[in-house]
Design a protein around this motif. Structure first.
Motif, PDB file in Angstrom:
ATOM      1  N   LEU A 111       1.753  44.930 -26.593  1.00 17.43           N
ATOM      2  CA  LEU A 111       1.838  44.438 -25.216  1.00 17.43           C
ATOM      3  C   LEU A 111       1.914  42.910 -25.197  1.00 17.43           C
ATOM      4  CD1 LEU A 111       2.022  45.585 -22.414  1.00 17.43           C
ATOM      5  CD2 LEU A 111      -0.471  45.638 -22.282  1.00 17.43           C
ATOM      6  N   SER A 112       1.177  42.264 -26.084  1.00 19.45           N
ATOM      7  CA  SER A 112       1.251  40.806 -26.196  1.00 19.45           C
ATOM      8  C   SER A 112       2.667  40.374 -26.565  1.00 19.45           C
ATOM      9  CB  SER A 112       0.275  40.302 -27.259  1.00 19.45           C
ATOM     10  OG  SER A 112      -1.061  40.505 -26.874  1.00 19.45           O
ATOM     11  N   LYS A 113       3.261  41.095 -27.516  1.00 21.13           N
ATOM     12  CA  LYS A 113       4.624  40.762 -27.954  1.00 21.13           C
ATOM     13  C   LYS A 113       5.613  40.935 -26.797  1.00 21.13           C
ATOM     14  CE  LYS A 113       7.943  39.932 -31.003  1.00 21.13           C
ATOM     15  NZ  LYS A 113       8.188  40.768 -32.189  1.00 21.13           N
ATOM     16  N   SER A 114       5.483  42.017 -26.041  1.00 18.51           N
ATOM     17  CA  SER A 114       6.380  42.243 -24.911  1.00 18.51           C
ATOM     18  C   SER A 114       6.216  41.159 -23.843  1.00 18.51           C
ATOM     19  CB  SER A 114       6.127  43.621 -24.292  1.00 18.51           C
ATOM     20  OG  SER A 114       6.580  44.651 -25.132  1.00 18.51           O
ATOM     21  N   LEU A 115       4.985  40.751 -23.612  1.00 15.66           N
ATOM     22  CA  LEU A 115       4.730  39.713 -22.615  1.00 15.66           C
ATOM     23  C   LEU A 115       5.357  38.381 -23.038  1.00 15.66           C
ATOM     24  CD1 LEU A 115       3.402  39.217 -19.908  1.00 15.66           C
ATOM     25  CD2 LEU A 115       1.242  38.780 -21.076  1.00 15.66           C
ATOM     26  N   LEU A 116       5.243  38.058 -24.324  1.00 14.31           N
ATOM     27  CA  LEU A 116       5.858  36.831 -24.817  1.00 14.31           C
ATOM     28  C   LEU A 116       7.378  36.934 -24.787  1.00 14.31           C
ATOM     29  CD1 LEU A 116       3.540  35.890 -27.828  1.00 14.31           C
ATOM     30  CD2 LEU A 116       3.655  34.829 -25.578  1.00 14.31           C
ATOM     31  N   ALA A 117       7.905  38.124 -25.117  1.00 14.78           N
ATOM     32  CA  ALA A 117       9.362  38.313 -25.091  1.00 14.78           C
ATOM     33  C   ALA A 117       9.917  38.164 -23.680  1.00 14.78           C
ATOM     34  CB  ALA A 117       9.714  39.686 -25.656  1.00 14.78           C
ATOM     35  N   SER A 118       9.099  38.457 -22.664  1.00 11.62           N
ATOM     36  CA  SER A 118       9.566  38.342 -21.281  1.00 11.62           C
ATOM     37  C   SER A 118       9.896  36.890 -20.922  1.00 11.62           C
ATOM     38  CB  SER A 118       8.520  38.905 -20.315  1.00 11.62           C
ATOM     39  OG  SER A 118       7.366  38.085 -20.260  1.00 11.62           O
ATOM     40  N   CYS A 119       9.317  35.941 -21.647  1.00  6.50           N
ATOM     41  CA  CYS A 119       9.667  34.530 -21.423  1.00  6.50           C
ATOM     42  C   CYS A 119      11.122  34.291 -21.803  1.00  6.50           C
ATOM     43  CB  CYS A 119       8.761  33.610 -22.242  1.00  6.50           C
ATOM     44  SG  CYS A 119       7.000  33.711 -21.833  1.00  6.50           S
ATOM     45  N   VAL A 161       9.116  37.503 -16.630  1.00  4.13           N
ATOM     46  CA  VAL A 161       7.676  37.328 -16.819  1.00  4.13           C
ATOM     47  C   VAL A 161       6.886  37.957 -15.672  1.00  4.13           C
ATOM     48  CG1 VAL A 161       5.806  35.643 -16.993  1.00  4.13           C
ATOM     49  CG2 VAL A 161       7.955  35.250 -18.204  1.00  4.13           C
ATOM     50  N   ASP A 162       7.325  37.732 -14.442  1.00  4.21           N
ATOM     51  CA  ASP A 162       6.600  38.257 -13.286  1.00  4.21           C
ATOM     52  C   ASP A 162       6.460  39.774 -13.378  1.00  4.21           C
ATOM     53  OD1 ASP A 162       5.706  37.488 -10.306  1.00  4.21           O
ATOM     54  OD2 ASP A 162       6.824  39.371 -10.226  1.00  4.21           O
ATOM     55  N   GLU A 163       7.547  40.448 -13.720  1.00  2.00           N
ATOM     56  CA  GLU A 163       7.526  41.906 -13.807  1.00  2.00           C
ATOM     57  C   GLU A 163       6.701  42.380 -14.994  1.00  2.00           C
ATOM     58  OE1 GLU A 163      10.746  40.422 -11.447  1.00  2.00           O
ATOM     59  OE2 GLU A 163      10.341  40.075 -13.560  1.00  2.00           O
ATOM     60  N   ALA A 199      12.411  43.296 -23.036  1.00  2.00           N
ATOM     61  CA  ALA A 199      11.065  42.779 -23.294  1.00  2.00           C
ATOM     62  C   ALA A 199      10.144  43.890 -23.786  1.00  2.00           C
ATOM     63  CB  ALA A 199      10.499  42.136 -22.025  1.00  2.00           C
ATOM     64  N   LEU A 200      10.235  45.062 -23.173  1.00  2.67           N
ATOM     65  CA  LEU A 200       9.423  46.201 -23.610  1.00  2.67           C
ATOM     66  C   LEU A 200       9.771  46.606 -25.039  1.00  2.67           C
ATOM     67  CD1 LEU A 200       9.472  48.388 -20.368  1.00  2.67           C
ATOM     68  CD2 LEU A 200       7.440  47.354 -21.405  1.00  2.67           C
ATOM     69  N   LEU A 201      11.062  46.651 -25.346  1.00  4.29           N
ATOM     70  CA  LEU A 201      11.494  47.048 -26.691  1.00  4.29           C
ATOM     71  C   LEU A 201      11.041  46.051 -27.755  1.00  4.29           C
ATOM     72  CD1 LEU A 201      15.079  48.573 -26.461  1.00  4.29           C
ATOM     73  CD2 LEU A 201      13.163  49.455 -27.795  1.00  4.29           C
ATOM     74  N   ALA A 202      10.930  44.773 -27.378  1.00  6.35           N
ATOM     75  CA  ALA A 202      10.490  43.763 -28.334  1.00  6.35           C
ATOM     76  C   ALA A 202       9.108  44.089 -28.895  1.00  6.35           C
ATOM     77  CB  ALA A 202      10.477  42.385 -27.676  1.00  6.35           C
ATOM     78  N   GLY A 203       8.280  44.731 -28.082  1.00  6.83           N
ATOM     79  CA  GLY A 203       6.938  45.075 -28.545  1.00  6.83           C
ATOM     80  C   GLY A 203       6.759  46.539 -28.892  1.00  6.83           C
ATOM     81  N   TYR A 204       7.537  47.407 -28.235  1.00  6.93           N
ATOM     82  CA  TYR A 204       7.299  48.845 -28.361  1.00  6.93           C
ATOM     83  C   TYR A 204       8.435  49.585 -29.064  1.00  6.93           C
ATOM     84  CZ  TYR A 204       3.186  48.448 -25.416  1.00  6.93           C
ATOM     85  OH  TYR A 204       1.938  48.115 -24.930  1.00  6.93           O
ATOM     86  N   PHE A 205       9.146  48.908 -29.963  1.00  5.37           N
ATOM     87  CA  PHE A 205      10.202  49.593 -30.711  1.00  5.37           C
ATOM     88  C   PHE A 205       9.629  50.661 -31.639  1.00  5.37           C
ATOM     89  CE2 PHE A 205       9.153  45.593 -32.871  1.00  5.37           C
ATOM     90  CZ  PHE A 205       8.779  46.045 -34.137  1.00  5.37           C
TER      91      PHE A 205
END
Length: 278
Positions: free
Chosen positions: A40-48, A53-55, A169-175
């Motif tokens: 989840l941390s990775k996905s949040l950072l990838a959203s940048c 980011v807001d979503e 962004a989700l895939l960046a952390g949850y692949f």
């Protein structure tokens, strides 16, 4: 258990949170600023990077807080499902959670007394304490992002390209949390564990005619009849574009892996070069 420890280290390595010596990488140090699971941390950072980011803040808060869906009393199950479907998003459960959070925030802002938002939640078969906790968690995560001076993109939910950005962004952390419907009836085979799971009843896809073939899921629960929770549809092409090659090469052989390998083989030379650079 040693096996669990090794698996945890391997997962951190896949997420680029460790350097070659097994210490936290610079990226891993930033990830550790957030009181979240590493994925989840990775996905949040990838959203940048993907400007959502807001979503992603809302998604992170909603999946970290307790489930917002109330257990419907006997005889009210169909009413509850009808209420929940008002918030359903065709892209999946992560997007449905954004709809629910935004609706709760709007109901709270328009209320004239504290009991109005609680009444709204009861009418929608949603948990008011869970949604209030999600608000608190989201505010704390936003404060952390501001403290470490990360770029925070404005809300763009529903705009062109925003859904794709969220999925990236989700895939960046949850692949590592990908499953495929192997028979068209909702029996999902997970790429990593090779276990078969069904959709959780709270999923917006549950008991619907449209069952996506490839999904990204937030968590897998053995205790709840081998179910996957918080599920959104993804495409094999998007997975092939973003997945680390060294992770994909370590997946156990399967029909799903063969399908993904064909997709990867058809990537253009430019895409393949970008993947190598990643």
């Amino acid at each position: 258990a040693p096996e669990s420890l090794m698996q945890a280290l391997e997962d951190l390595d896949y997420l680029a949170a460790l350097d070659n010596d097994g210490n936290l990488s610079e990226f891993g140090i930033i990830m550790s600023e957030f009181p979240l699971d590493p994925q989840l941390s990775k996905s949040l950072l990838a959203s940048c990077e993907f400007e959502c980011v807001d979503e992603m803040l809302t998604i992170a808060a909603m999946v970290t807080a307790p489930s917002c869906f109330l257990h419907a009393a006997p005889g009210t199950e169909e009413i509850a499902v009808t209420c929940w479907r008002r918030f359903s998003h065709p892209a999946g459960d992560h997007f449905t959670l954004i709809n629910i959070f935004n609706a709760f925030r709007a109901a709270s802002a328009n209320s004239t007394n504290p009991g109005d938002s609680e009444r709204w939640c009861r009418d929608c078969f949603l948990s008011c304490p869970a949604l209030r906790m999600a608000q608190t968690i989201r505010a704390e995560l936003l404060d952390i992002m501001r403290r470490i001076e990360l770029p925070i993109s404005a809300a763009a939910f529903g705009s062109t390209g925003n859904a794709l950005s969220i999925k990236k962004a989700l895939l960046a952390g949850y692949f590592m949390h990908i499953a495929r419907d192997v028979d068209g009836s909702g029996n999902y085979l997970m790429l990593t564990h090779r276990q078969v799971a069904q959709l959780h009843p709270s999923s917006s896809y549950y008991n619907t005619r449209r069952i996506p073939e490839w999904v990204l899921f937030h968590e897998f629960s053995i205790s709840e009849d081998n179910s996957i929770r918080v599920v959104s549809e993804i495409s094999p092409d998007l997975f092939a574009e973003l997945v680390p090659q060294y992770y994909f090469s370590n997946l156990p052989p399967s029909e799903s892996k063969d399908i993904l390998q064909e997709v990867i083989n058809h990537l253009s030379p430019v895409s393949a070069m970008k993947e190598q650079q990643k």
